[in-house]
Write a protein that holds these residues in place. Structure first.
Motif, PDB file in Angstrom:
ATOM      1  N   VAL A 169     -38.939  25.397  15.759  1.00 37.20           N
ATOM      2  CA  VAL A 169     -40.369  25.081  15.866  1.00 37.20           C
ATOM      3  C   VAL A 169     -40.545  23.606  16.201  1.00 37.20           C
ATOM      4  CG1 VAL A 169     -42.529  24.877  14.537  1.00 37.20           C
ATOM      5  CG2 VAL A 169     -41.163  26.973  14.408  1.00 37.20           C
ATOM      6  N   LEU A 188     -38.917  30.842  21.230  1.00 40.58           N
ATOM      7  CA  LEU A 188     -39.794  31.274  20.143  1.00 40.58           C
ATOM      8  C   LEU A 188     -40.903  32.208  20.633  1.00 40.58           C
ATOM      9  CD1 LEU A 188     -40.357  28.230  17.753  1.00 40.58           C
ATOM     10  CD2 LEU A 188     -39.391  30.450  17.175  1.00 40.58           C
ATOM     11  N   VAL A 238     -45.133  29.808  13.438  1.00 43.03           N
ATOM     12  CA  VAL A 238     -44.494  30.692  14.429  1.00 43.03           C
ATOM     13  C   VAL A 238     -45.537  31.640  15.029  1.00 43.03           C
ATOM     14  CG1 VAL A 238     -42.735  32.479  14.778  1.00 43.03           C
ATOM     15  CG2 VAL A 238     -42.227  30.514  13.354  1.00 43.03           C
TER      16      VAL A 238
END
Lengths: 290, 514
Positions: free
Chosen positions: B392, B399, B449
C-alpha cells in the motif's frame, strides 16, 4: 590388603619394587600415564602396585577361575573400565594380535610384562615367535619389556642355548681376528658358559639378554639391558627376571646399534633377591674385555 | 472334632525333573537383555538392603563386558554360604512381594539360558570368606538332551547337584559383594556385547538416577520422593560409564498427577510425573517419549504399555509428553518378564484409576495445541499485514488487480486472531498485546486496500499511468487474465508474477514514452 593366601613371595615383591623404579622413570620421561600389557593373574598385584602410573591395562589370562578372580579384583579395586581382559594363551595372542573371541591387543604399549613358565625357548620356539611378533608390533614406540622365566633343567633348552652361545662366541672372536691370546680367552670364557657344571642362571643371563638385544636391534630398536635378577619364587622355584628398555631407532635399513655392546651384555652382573633384599651376587660369570 | 491330618512326604519321590531347567533356559527370556535386568534386580535388592541396614550410601552396581563373558557386580550385602547354597533352589526365594524387586527365585537362573556357565562369587560383610557357586549350564542341558534320547528323565535335584559346585576361599573380612559372571555368552546372545544397546536398555529399564544434565531432574526427584516411599536408585556403570535415565530437551516444567484409590481417596496407588514438550508435536526421540510404568524404579513394559492401558482416546497424545508412572500400591505386581502387571482385580482397578492421567494429559495437550495455534495465527497475521502494508505504501500497481484477494487475506487475519485470542494465556501479555495491535492495524489496512481497489483513475491503474493504447491495453488485460488462471491455486506466485510483469511494463513503456 589381600588375604595371606595370595601373598606372593617376598622375593617377587622385591623384584616388583625394582621394576616400579623403571616404570616410574618411563612415566616421568613420557609425561603421561602409561599403557600396560601383562599377565597379572587373579591377584593382579602388578597392576595394583603400578596403577598410579597406568592409564589402560590389557591383562591376558588363560584360566577361567583366575579370570573370574581377576575381574572381581578389578571391580573391587575400582579399576573397571581401565582394564581389558584377553582370554587365552599369551603366545598365541601375541602372534595373532587378538584372542579367540576377537578381543584385540591395543598396540603400542609402554610396559609389557611377560611372566612365563619355562624359558624363552619353551614350546618349540613359539615363545620366540611371540616375543618377535610383539617387538614387530611395537615398532616405532619406546617401551619397557619385563620378562620373568623360571630356570628349568638344562635338558629342556640345552640345544637352543648352545646354538646361541656358539653365535655369541663367533661374534666375540670377530673382534680379535689378529689377537690369538684374546681368542683363547674368549674360548675359555665361552667354554665356561657351555660347561655342565655352570649354573643355568648364567647361561640364561647371556642367552636372554643377547636374544632380545639382537632381535630388537634387527627390528629398529636400540636396547638397554638392565642387570637380570635371580630369585627363588613360589615353592622355591629358581627364577630369572629381565628388564629391557627398547627405544625406537632411526628407521635405519640396517640393524640399530645400541649403546651397550655385546661385551657390556656379557659382563652384566646378575643381581639376586633373597629374603626381600636385593644385592649383586658374589659369584659372577667371568668377564670379557675389549 | 476332626483330627489334624498329617502331611506325608515320601522322601524318595521326585516331583520335578530336569526339563524344568530347559524350559527356564529356553522360553522365559526372548529378549536377551532381560537376563541382564534380572541380575541387576538382584544386585539392586542387595545394595538397597545394605544401604538400609548399614546406612551406607556408597552403593554401586557395575556391569562389565569382557568378551566372552559379562559380569554384574554389586557391593551390597553379599551372601553367606547357606544363602548361596539356596541359590541352587529353583523357584525358591525368601524375598517378600512388595519389599524386593525380585521374589520368585527364578530370575537368578536366567543366565543359564544365555551362557555356558553361571558363576556367582559372593562375600558377606564380617566373614573372612568368599563363596563361589558354578552352574555348568552347558553340561546340564547336554545331560538332559542325552537322557531324553534314551527316554530317561533326570530328577531336578540330581541334575543340579551334578552340575553345580560350591566352593569357598579366603577373603578380607570387611568386603561385601556379589559378582555374577555370565561365562561364555552363547552365539545366539551375542547382542549383549553391543555396549551401546546394553547401555540403552539399562538406562531405560534399571533404577538409575536422572541425568544431572537434565534441568528438571531435581524437581522431578523431589516430587517422586514425596509420594513414593520406596523410591531408590543406584549408581550403575557399564565399563566405567555411568548410566542415567534418558531425557529430552525443550521440556516444560514437570507436573505431578497422583492416582488415588477409587475406594479410599486418601490412599494413592500411583504417582505420575510428566513434562510436556515446549514445541509443537511429539517429544523426540520417540523411543523415550510417552510414559513408562516403574515398579521399585524398574521399568515395566515400554512407552507403549501406558498408551494401550490407560489411554482410551487420542492415545497418540501420550507421546507429546515424557514421564513415568510409579506404582505405590504393592499389590500390583509385575509379570516375571516385566512386560506388564500380573492379571488381577487390583491391576484392572489400577488401570481404570490411572485413566485420570490420560484424561488430564489429553486436556493439557489440547490446550497447548490451542495456545500454539493462537500464537501461530498472531505471527502469521504480523507477516501478512506487514506485507500488504508495504504494498500500500509503495502504491503497488498489483493491488488493483489483487484487491479482492488482499481484502480476503486481511479479513482472515482479523477473524482468526479474534477467534483464538482467548486461548492466549493471560500471563503472555506480549502476545495478547501483539494480537490486538495486529487486529487494529489490519482493520485500518482493510479500508486502505478497499479504497485503492475503488479508485479507477488512481495511480494504481498502470494502463493509465503508462498511457497504453487500446491494443496494448487488450494485450495487458489478456496477459493478466492468463496469469490469474495459471496461478489460481497459488496467489503468492501470482502476486510475484504480476509485480515482475508491472515492473517490466513500466521499464519498457517509460522508455517508449520518453
Amino acid at each position: 590388603m589381600l588375604p595371606k593366601k595370595y601373598a606372593t613371595t617376598d622375593n617377587k615383591e622385591r623384584v616388583r619394587v625394582e621394576d616400579t623404579g623403571l616404570i616410574k622413570k618411563e612415566y616421568v620421561r613420557k609425561k603421561r600415564k602409561l599403557t600396560y600389557l601383562g599377565m597379572p593373574s587373579g591377584e593382579m598385584r602388578d597392576i595394583l602396585a603400578w596403577k598410579d602410573y597406568f592409564e589402560k591395562c590389557t591383562a591376558v589370562e588363560i584360566d577361567d577361575q583366575m579370570r573370574n578372580q581377576l575381574m572381581l579384583n578389578v571391580i573391587n579395586s575400582g579399576l573397571n573400565g581401565k582394564i581389558s581382559i584377553l582370554y587365552g594363551d599369551i603366545e598365541k595372542i601375541l602372534i595373532k594380535g587378538s584372542d579367540e573371541f576377537n578381543n584385540k591387543l591395543q598396540f603400542p604399549y609402554d610396559v609389557v610384562f611377560l611372566d612365563c613358565f619355562g624359558t624363552i625357548v619353551y614350546r618349540e620356539l613359539q615363545r620366540v615367535k611371540a616375543i618377535t611378533s610383539l617387538i614387530e608390533k611395537q615398532k616405532g614406540s619406546d617401551f619397557l619389556l619385563l620378562l620373568t622365566f623360571n630356570i628349568r633343567e638344562r635338558k629342556y633348552c640345552d640345544q637352543s642355548i648352545g646354538t646361541v652361545l656358539n653365535k655369541i662366541e663367533k661374534e666375540l672372536l670377530g673382534y680379535y681376528l689378529q689377537d690369538d691370546k684374546a681368542k683363547l680367552k674368549i674360548n675359555k670364557i665361552m667354554g665356561w658358559y657351555k660347561a655342565d657344571k655352570t649354573e643355568e642362571m648364567y647361561r640364561q643371563k647371556i642367552f636372554g639378554s643377547y636374544f632380545i638385544k639382537t632381535m630388537a636391534e634387527e627390528r629398529g630398536f636400540k636396547v638397554h639391558v638392565y642387570p637380570p635378577i635371580f630369585y627363588l619364587g613360589f615353592k622355591g622355584s629358581p627364577m630369572i627376571h629381565f628388564a629391557f628398555k627398547l627405544m625406537s631407532g632411526t628407521e635405519s635399513p640396517t640393524k640399530e646399534v645400541s649403546d651397550q655392546t655385546i661385551f657390556n651384555i656379557i659382563n652384566l652382573n646378575i643381581k639376586e633377591v633373597s629374603n626381600g633384599r636385593v644385592f649383586v651376587r658374589k659369584q659372577q660369570a667371568p668377564t670379557v674385555g675389549m | 472334632m476332626l483330627k489334624k491330618s498329617k502331611l506325608i512326604i515320601k522322601p524318595k519321590e521326585e516331583y520335578a525333573y530336569g526339563h524344568i531347567i530347559k524350559a527356564l533356559a529356553g522360553g522365559l527370556y526372548p529378549n536377551k537383555f532381560h537376563v541382564i535386568r534380572e541380575y541387576i534386580q538382584n544386585a539392586f535388592d542387595a545394595v538397597i538392603d545394605w544401604k538400609s541396614s548399614k546406612n551406607d550410601k556408597n552403593i554401586a552396581i557395575t556391569v562389565s563386558i569382557q568378551k566372552p563373558s559379562i559380569f554384574i557386580h554389586d557391593n551390597g550385602t553379599g551372601m553367606d554360604r547357606h544363602t548361596l547354597n539356596e541359590y541352587r533352589k529353583v523357584g525358591f526365594s525368601k524375598k517378600i512381594i512388595g519389599e524386593s524387586v525380585g521374589f520368585r527365585g527364578i530370575g537368578k537362573l536366567a543366565g543359564i539360558s544365555i551362557a555356558k556357565k553361571l558363576i556367582v562369587t559372593t562375600s558377606p560383610f564380617g566373614t573372612a570368606e568368599k563363596y563361589t557357586l558354578v552352574f555348568d549350564a552347558e553340561a546340564m542341558l547336554k545331560d538332559i538332551d542325552e537322557l531324553k534320547k534314551k527316554r530317561a528323565n533326570i530328577p531336578l535335584n540330581t541334575l543340579i547337584e551334578k552340575h553345580t559346585k560350591l566352593s569357598s576361599d579366603i577373603e578380607e573380612k570387611d568386603k561385601h559383594y556379589t559378582m555374577v559372571e555370565l561365562h561364555e555368552i552363547k552365539s545366539d546372545s551375542k547382542i549383549l556385547f553391543d555396549k551401546a544397546k546394553l547401555i540403552d536398555y539399562i538406562s531405560k529399564n534399571a533404577p538409575v538416577p536422572f541425568d544431572p544434565n537434565f534441568s528438571h531432574a531435581k524437581d522431578i526427584e523431589d516430587g517422586i520422593k514425596k509420594f513414593v516411599n520406596d523410591y531408590g536408585c543406584v549408581d550403575l556403570s557399564v565399563d566405567a560409564q555411568k548410566i542415567y535415565k534418558p531425557f529430552a530437551q525443550n521440556l516444560k516444567a514437570p507436573q505431578l498427577i497422583v492416582v488415588p484409590d477409587s475406594k479410599d481417596k486418601k490412599k494413592f496407588i500411583a504417582l505420575c510425573w510428566y513434562c510436556e514438550h515446549q514445541d509443537k508435536g511429539q517429544v523426540k526421540p520417540i523411543e523415550i517419549s510417552g510414559l513408562v510404568y516403574r515398579y521399585k524404579n524398574f521399568a515395566v513394559g515400554d512407552n507403549y504399555l501406558t498408551r494401550t492401558t490407560i489411554w482410551n482416546t487420542s492415545s497418540h497424545l501420550a507421546f507429546y509428553f515424557i514421564g513415568e508412572v510409579y506404582i505405590i500400591d504393592t499389590s500390583i505386581v509385575p509379570t516375571s518378564q516385566r512386560d506388564d502387571f500380573e492379571q488381577s482385580a487390583n491391576r484392572d482397578k489400577f488401570y481404570k484409576a490411572a485413566e485420570i492421567i490420560s484424561n488430564q494429559l489429553n486436556v493439557v495437550a489440547r490446550e497447548s495445541s490451542d495456545v500454539r495455534r493462537a500464537e501461530e495465527y498472531v505471527q502469521r497475521g504480523v507477516e501478512v499485514i506487514s506485507s500488504i502494508d508495504t504494498d500500500v505504501k509503495r502504491k503497488e500497481p498489483s493491488l488493483k488487480v489483487l484487491g479482492v484477494q488482499k481484502i480476503a487475506e486481511i479479513v482472515n487475519v482479523i477473524d482468526n486472531i479474534e477467534k483464538r485470542k482467548k486461548n492466549i494465556p493471560k500471563e503472555d501479555k506480549k502476545t495478547k498485546l501483539l494480537a490486538n495491535q495486529v487486529v487494529k492495524k489490519a482493520k485500518k489496512l482493510l479500508k486502505e486496500v478497499e479504497d485503492a481497489g475503488k479508485s479507477e483513475k488512481g495511480e494504481f491503474d498502470i494502463v493509465k499511468k503508462l498511457k497504453l493504447e487500446s491494443q496494448a491495453e487488450q494485450v495487458y488485460t489478456t496477459a493478466v487474465r492468463t496469469l490469474k488462471d495459471f496461478f489460481v491455486e497459488n496467489p503468492e506466485d501470482l502476486e510475484k508474477a504480476l509485480k515482475a510483469f508491472h515492473q517490466n511494463l513500466t521499464k519498457v513503456f517509460s522508455k517508449k514514452t520518453e
